[in-house]
Scaffold this active site. Sequence first.
Site, PDB file in Angstrom:
ATOM      1  N   GLU A 223      26.652  39.537 -44.780  1.00 34.09           N
ATOM      2  CA  GLU A 223      25.406  38.909 -44.336  1.00 34.09           C
ATOM      3  C   GLU A 223      24.890  39.520 -43.038  1.00 34.09           C
ATOM      4  OE1 GLU A 223      25.949  34.585 -46.492  1.00 34.09           O
ATOM      5  OE2 GLU A 223      26.637  34.797 -44.420  1.00 34.09           O
TER       6      GLU A 223
ATOM      7  N   LYS B  26      17.577  27.527 -40.818  1.00 37.07           N
ATOM      8  CA  LYS B  26      16.681  27.652 -41.970  1.00 37.07           C
ATOM      9  C   LYS B  26      15.260  27.186 -41.631  1.00 37.07           C
ATOM     10  CE  LYS B  26      20.414  26.815 -45.283  1.00 37.07           C
ATOM     11  NZ  LYS B  26      20.829  25.906 -46.369  1.00 37.07           N
TER      12      LYS B  26
ATOM     13  N   HIS C  91      22.572  27.608 -42.174  1.00 37.28           N
ATOM     14  CA  HIS C  91      23.474  28.344 -43.065  1.00 37.28           C
ATOM     15  C   HIS C  91      24.490  29.076 -42.211  1.00 37.28           C
ATOM     16  CE1 HIS C  91      25.001  31.277 -45.965  1.00 37.28           C
ATOM     17  NE2 HIS C  91      24.862  32.153 -44.991  1.00 37.28           N
TER      18      HIS C  91
ATOM     19  N   ASN D  30      19.179  21.241 -45.219  1.00 39.23           N
ATOM     20  CA  ASN D  30      20.330  20.960 -44.344  1.00 39.23           C
ATOM     21  C   ASN D  30      20.334  21.805 -43.075  1.00 39.23           C
ATOM     22  OD1 ASN D  30      21.203  23.438 -45.296  1.00 39.23           O
ATOM     23  ND2 ASN D  30      22.898  22.611 -46.492  1.00 39.23           N
TER      24      ASN D  30
ATOM     25  N   TYR E 230      21.190  35.560 -51.464  1.00 39.94           N
ATOM     26  CA  TYR E 230      21.641  34.521 -52.397  1.00 39.94           C
ATOM     27  C   TYR E 230      22.029  35.104 -53.759  1.00 39.94           C
ATOM     28  CZ  TYR E 230      19.976  30.973 -49.115  1.00 39.94           C
ATOM     29  OH  TYR E 230      19.795  30.179 -48.018  1.00 39.94           O
TER      30      TYR E 230
END
Length: 149
Positions: A126, A9, A115, A112, A49
């Site tokens: 995805e 990310k 992904h 974080n 998302y």
Amino acid sequence: MERTFVMVKPDGVQRGIVGEIIKRFERKGLKIVGLKLMRISPELASMHYGEHRGKPFFEGLVQYITSSPVAAMVLEGKDCVGMARGMMGATDPQKAAPGTIRETFGIDIGRNVVHGSDSPESAEREISLFFKDDELCSYELSLKSWIYE
């Protein structure tokens, strides 16, 4: 062999830890079959998302993921989805097992660093969002016999 989608990310790219994250997956024995640095458009972010659309955090999620480049990759290996998820650790870095990517590099649940697809079905969806078929490489990993029985 199974494939999964993994994305470093924006916070991981900005912190300069893309190589370290890739190295962990390679050292585990997973094969990279697709890799690119890219800016995610708001449209792609909304599709990625989509299951969170309508939730209070959706807009912030889209803004964050489009704020800086990401490193998108497709990994291949035996039980690749589960293995990659285990290596990443819990979504909340504070709850992630010691030594996992999120425990090592993450501090905040909203930052974080990585992904990963949560199922083979999600991986397929995805991968198709982020990669064209001709962007994925099929090849035999020369170390395969040293990784798998």
